[in-house]
Design a protein around this motif. Structure first.
Motif, PDB file in Angstrom:
ATOM      1  N   SER A   7     -13.669  -6.700  -4.086  1.00 50.30           N
ATOM      2  CA  SER A   7     -13.342  -5.681  -5.088  1.00 50.30           C
ATOM      3  C   SER A   7     -14.331  -4.521  -5.011  1.00 50.30           C
ATOM      4  O   SER A   7     -15.501  -4.692  -4.656  1.00 50.30           O
ATOM      5  N   GLU A   8     -13.832  -3.326  -5.324  1.00 52.37           N
ATOM      6  CA  GLU A   8     -14.700  -2.143  -5.288  1.00 52.37           C
ATOM      7  C   GLU A   8     -15.878  -2.294  -6.240  1.00 52.37           C
ATOM      8  O   GLU A   8     -17.003  -1.896  -5.932  1.00 52.37           O
ATOM      9  N   PHE A   9     -15.621  -2.869  -7.412  1.00 48.20           N
ATOM     10  CA  PHE A   9     -16.704  -3.030  -8.380  1.00 48.20           C
ATOM     11  C   PHE A   9     -17.760  -4.006  -7.873  1.00 48.20           C
ATOM     12  O   PHE A   9     -18.962  -3.737  -7.968  1.00 48.20           O
ATOM     13  N   GLU A 158     -10.494   7.587  -9.668  1.00 50.53           N
ATOM     14  CA  GLU A 158      -9.502   6.991  -8.763  1.00 50.53           C
ATOM     15  C   GLU A 158      -9.663   5.480  -8.657  1.00 50.53           C
ATOM     16  O   GLU A 158      -8.773   4.794  -8.170  1.00 50.53           O
ATOM     17  N   ARG A 159     -10.801   4.975  -9.102  1.00 46.39           N
ATOM     18  CA  ARG A 159     -11.016   3.518  -9.079  1.00 46.39           C
ATOM     19  C   ARG A 159     -10.570   2.865 -10.382  1.00 46.39           C
ATOM     20  O   ARG A 159     -10.640   1.645 -10.516  1.00 46.39           O
ATOM     21  N   PHE A 160     -10.205   3.707 -11.347  1.00 44.65           N
ATOM     22  CA  PHE A 160      -9.783   3.184 -12.650  1.00 44.65           C
ATOM     23  C   PHE A 160      -8.270   3.301 -12.783  1.00 44.65           C
ATOM     24  O   PHE A 160      -7.666   4.265 -12.306  1.00 44.65           O
ATOM     25  N   ASP A 161      -7.680   2.343 -13.467  1.00 42.17           N
ATOM     26  CA  ASP A 161      -6.320   2.522 -13.962  1.00 42.17           C
ATOM     27  C   ASP A 161      -6.504   2.789 -15.457  1.00 42.17           C
ATOM     28  O   ASP A 161      -6.595   1.868 -16.270  1.00 42.17           O
ATOM     29  N   LEU A 162      -6.633   4.070 -15.776  1.00 38.02           N
ATOM     30  CA  LEU A 162      -6.976   4.499 -17.130  1.00 38.02           C
ATOM     31  C   LEU A 162      -5.757   5.184 -17.719  1.00 38.02           C
ATOM     32  O   LEU A 162      -5.207   6.108 -17.119  1.00 38.02           O
ATOM     33  N   ARG A 163      -5.300   4.711 -18.868  1.00 37.04           N
ATOM     34  CA  ARG A 163      -4.120   5.285 -19.517  1.00 37.04           C
ATOM     35  C   ARG A 163      -4.525   5.736 -20.904  1.00 37.04           C
ATOM     36  O   ARG A 163      -4.707   4.909 -21.813  1.00 37.04           O
ATOM     37  N   LEU A 164      -4.645   7.054 -21.057  1.00 36.22           N
ATOM     38  CA  LEU A 164      -5.166   7.565 -22.325  1.00 36.22           C
ATOM     39  C   LEU A 164      -4.048   7.762 -23.346  1.00 36.22           C
ATOM     40  O   LEU A 164      -2.932   8.167 -23.011  1.00 36.22           O
ATOM     41  N   ASP A 165      -4.404   7.448 -24.591  1.00 36.01           N
ATOM     42  CA  ASP A 165      -3.512   7.671 -25.727  1.00 36.01           C
ATOM     43  C   ASP A 165      -3.127   9.159 -25.753  1.00 36.01           C
ATOM     44  O   ASP A 165      -4.008  10.026 -25.833  1.00 36.01           O
ATOM     45  N   PRO A 166      -1.811   9.459 -25.712  1.00 38.43           N
ATOM     46  CA  PRO A 166      -1.399  10.869 -25.688  1.00 38.43           C
ATOM     47  C   PRO A 166      -1.985  11.682 -26.851  1.00 38.43           C
ATOM     48  O   PRO A 166      -2.243  12.881 -26.696  1.00 38.43           O
ATOM     49  N   SER A 167      -2.234  11.008 -27.995  1.00 43.10           N
ATOM     50  CA  SER A 167      -2.748  11.752 -29.151  1.00 43.10           C
ATOM     51  C   SER A 167      -4.212  12.149 -28.990  1.00 43.10           C
ATOM     52  O   SER A 167      -4.751  12.894 -29.812  1.00 43.10           O
ATOM     53  N   THR A 168      -4.875  11.655 -27.934  1.00 39.83           N
ATOM     54  CA  THR A 168      -6.293  11.999 -27.737  1.00 39.83           C
ATOM     55  C   THR A 168      -6.540  12.725 -26.413  1.00 39.83           C
ATOM     56  O   THR A 168      -7.675  12.738 -25.927  1.00 39.83           O
ATOM     57  N   VAL A 169      -5.497  13.316 -25.825  1.00 37.44           N
ATOM     58  CA  VAL A 169      -5.703  14.035 -24.559  1.00 37.44           C
ATOM     59  C   VAL A 169      -5.337  15.516 -24.640  1.00 37.44           C
ATOM     60  O   VAL A 169      -5.157  16.165 -23.605  1.00 37.44           O
ATOM     61  N   GLY A 191      -7.408  -4.202  -9.500  1.00 39.74           N
ATOM     62  CA  GLY A 191      -7.007  -5.434 -10.184  1.00 39.74           C
ATOM     63  C   GLY A 191      -8.133  -6.401 -10.481  1.00 39.74           C
ATOM     64  O   GLY A 191      -7.889  -7.469 -11.041  1.00 39.74           O
ATOM     65  N   ARG A 192      -9.360  -6.045 -10.145  1.00 38.73           N
ATOM     66  CA  ARG A 192     -10.498  -6.922 -10.441  1.00 38.73           C
ATOM     67  C   ARG A 192     -10.546  -7.153 -11.958  1.00 38.73           C
ATOM     68  O   ARG A 192     -10.577  -6.195 -12.737  1.00 38.73           O
ATOM     69  N   GLU A 193     -10.561  -8.424 -12.368  1.00 36.18           N
ATOM     70  CA  GLU A 193     -10.488  -8.750 -13.792  1.00 36.18           C
ATOM     71  C   GLU A 193     -11.832  -8.490 -14.499  1.00 36.18           C
ATOM     72  O   GLU A 193     -12.875  -8.516 -13.862  1.00 36.18           O
ATOM     73  N   PRO A 194     -11.792  -8.249 -15.801  1.00 34.93           N
ATOM     74  CA  PRO A 194     -13.046  -7.965 -16.535  1.00 34.93           C
ATOM     75  C   PRO A 194     -13.955  -9.177 -16.674  1.00 34.93           C
ATOM     76  O   PRO A 194     -13.489 -10.310 -16.742  1.00 34.93           O
ATOM     77  N   ASP A 195     -15.237  -8.929 -16.679  1.00 40.79           N
ATOM     78  CA  ASP A 195     -16.258  -9.928 -17.006  1.00 40.79           C
ATOM     79  C   ASP A 195     -17.398  -9.157 -17.675  1.00 40.79           C
ATOM     80  O   ASP A 195     -17.319  -7.918 -17.800  1.00 40.79           O
ATOM     81  N   PRO A 196     -18.445  -9.842 -18.142  1.00 42.33           N
ATOM     82  CA  PRO A 196     -19.479  -9.112 -18.889  1.00 42.33           C
ATOM     83  C   PRO A 196     -20.094  -7.939 -18.109  1.00 42.33           C
ATOM     84  O   PRO A 196     -20.284  -6.860 -18.674  1.00 42.33           O
ATOM     85  N   LEU A 197     -20.384  -8.096 -16.809  1.00 41.63           N
ATOM     86  CA  LEU A 197     -20.990  -6.978 -16.070  1.00 41.63           C
ATOM     87  C   LEU A 197     -20.019  -5.802 -15.961  1.00 41.63           C
ATOM     88  O   LEU A 197     -20.426  -4.635 -16.040  1.00 41.63           O
ATOM     89  N   MET A 198     -18.728  -6.092 -15.800  1.00 38.45           N
ATOM     90  CA  MET A 198     -17.756  -5.002 -15.716  1.00 38.45           C
ATOM     91  C   MET A 198     -17.692  -4.233 -17.042  1.00 38.45           C
ATOM     92  O   MET A 198     -17.444  -3.022 -17.039  1.00 38.45           O
TER      93      MET A 198
END
Lengths: 278, 278
Positions: A7-9, A158-169, A191-198
């Motif tokens: 994973s990139e992270f 580009e490494r994030f799949d970030l989807r911002l709330d339309p009301s805050t963009v 697709g790397r899953e979250p853990d505490p370091l992430m």
């Protein structure tokens, strides 16, 4: 390298122990984590946090950051970096240590942190905090719609799949709300899953809330403290960033990170320099 | 002593430079600052913060804490204490350093902090934060009405002129609100006016918010970070403490301190251990 995965992270925070030098680690800051001319502060905290996890987790069960404070000293650049760790106190349920991340002899980040075992967290939860109310990810704004100038300055998006709330963009189309809040869904693009370091990365992953105050420009972090409150389950994270007090040239940015089970997994606050008028 | 005045707080944080040992200071923790069997964490932060102010302010103008993080390692007792400071980076507008407070060779508190000059803060204020709405001090609840058991465990309350909002003191008569919020007016009993170092004490001066969740007992601080946002003017301070997430045996406590001019002068967050069931 003692720690590598695909994973990139995980590549981004990979560290090799320097033989014969206890507590010293070598890593490489990849250009893909840049933002506004420096390497992202959350990624740096995750690199230093990884070193402390290896160090404090070695002789016990204290491999998870519980509270971690990073003080940012100079802008990090892509290239080699070293992390020197030093234990402060080894306790029964918590251990404390410091880490110093440097490049070419210049210190970038000093960290003080307490580690424990988040898997052993008690189940008693009495919380009045509520996750941010967001439209489903498919109705939020992906970074493919971000202004080109933003993407250019922020390779890491580009490494994030970030989807911002339309009301805050609104800020992305010249109409900041003035509320000082940005929120959305977050996961890593690969697709790397979250853990505490992430979660340390996620605490500093959204665009600065000052965008929503109509102040474009980058906001260098002075200090960032993250409290890890639970181990995240796999899946999407919900993240909110907000500020209530921009004053005297500084502002605080409070982040909350919620996992897909609806649990508040991290709370953070940073003090940052307000962007200079452009 | 290099620094002595008549106020209890200035005596409490007084330090003497150890001759021939750069960066090393001697102080004395007074029994009057005890709470729940240890010396108050805010007072300890002010002692270590004072040493850093002497050290980082010596060769420049960086005598005010801007962001200061304390990690609490063991309970402090009345008696002699030493503070060892170490500069990390001297910058143009900010300087960073560490401090370690010890007693008899055992470390009590490790501090990492960035200092600057709060008097030079820019006047641009764009804040959505509002001070807590409180009845006037004379309609609030003074500590002379506190339960005897509380006063006995908290000698330091006698050094405070603390007037709690009646709507947040139900816990004192067995009726906690469950909101996780305590707020009120604060000043030092001997009239010593607020300054940045005194705000470090104030950030940890109110009873734990867990009292308001119906959880009596002391809540040891793991980590406390204070952001100083402006120099306070003389007079009363308004202080609110609140928590939103008690989970896994820990809770966060967010404090805000407002001065008499209505300015938000300090924001703090601590991570503390939840009181054990009694």
């Amino acid at each position: 390298m003692t720690t590598t995965t695909r994973s990139e992270f995980d590549q981004g925070i990979a560290l090799a122990r320097r033989p014969g030098e206890p507590g010293l680690y070598d890593g490489e800051l990849d250009a893909g984590w840049q933002i506004g001319g420096g390497v992202n502060g959350g990624l740096l905290l995750a690199v230093a946090g990884h070193a402390l996890s290896l160090e404090l987790g070695e002789h016990g069960e204290h491999a998870d950051p519980v509270s971690i404070s990073g003080y940012y000293l100079s802008a990090a650049r892509p290239g080699p970096a070293t992390v020197r760790t030093e234990p402060v106190r080894q306790g029964r349920s918590l251990s404390t240590g410091t880490a110093s991340l440097s490049q070419g002899g210049e210190e970038r980040l000093r960290v003080l942190a307490t580690y424990g075992d988040l898997a052993g967290a008690e189940d008693d939860v009495r919380t009045t905090a509520r996750p941010p109310q967001l439209p489903p990810p498919e109705e939020c704004i992906g970074m493919e719609h971000a202004p080109k100038a933003l993407i250019k300055q922020a390779a890491l998006l580009e490494r994030f799949d970030l989807r911002l709330d339309p009301s805050t963009v609104g800020w992305a189309v010249g109409q900041p709300s003035g509320n000082g809040r940005i929120q959305g869904w977050f996961r890593l693009a690969d697709g790397r899953e979250p853990d505490p370091l992430m979660l340390l990365l996620v605490a500093d992953a959204l665009p600065p809330v000052t965008f929503d105050l109509g102040m474009p420009g980058w906001a260098p972090t002075i200090e960032l403290t993250v409290h890890l409150r639970a181990r995240p389950v796999p899946g999407w994270l919900r993240v909110s960033h907000a500020t209530r007090n921009l004053a005297g040239g500084y502002f605080e940015e409070d982040a909350e990170v919620w996992d897909e089970s609806g649990r508040l997994v991290a709370q953070s606050r940073q003090l940052a320099r307000a962007p200079r008028p452009q």
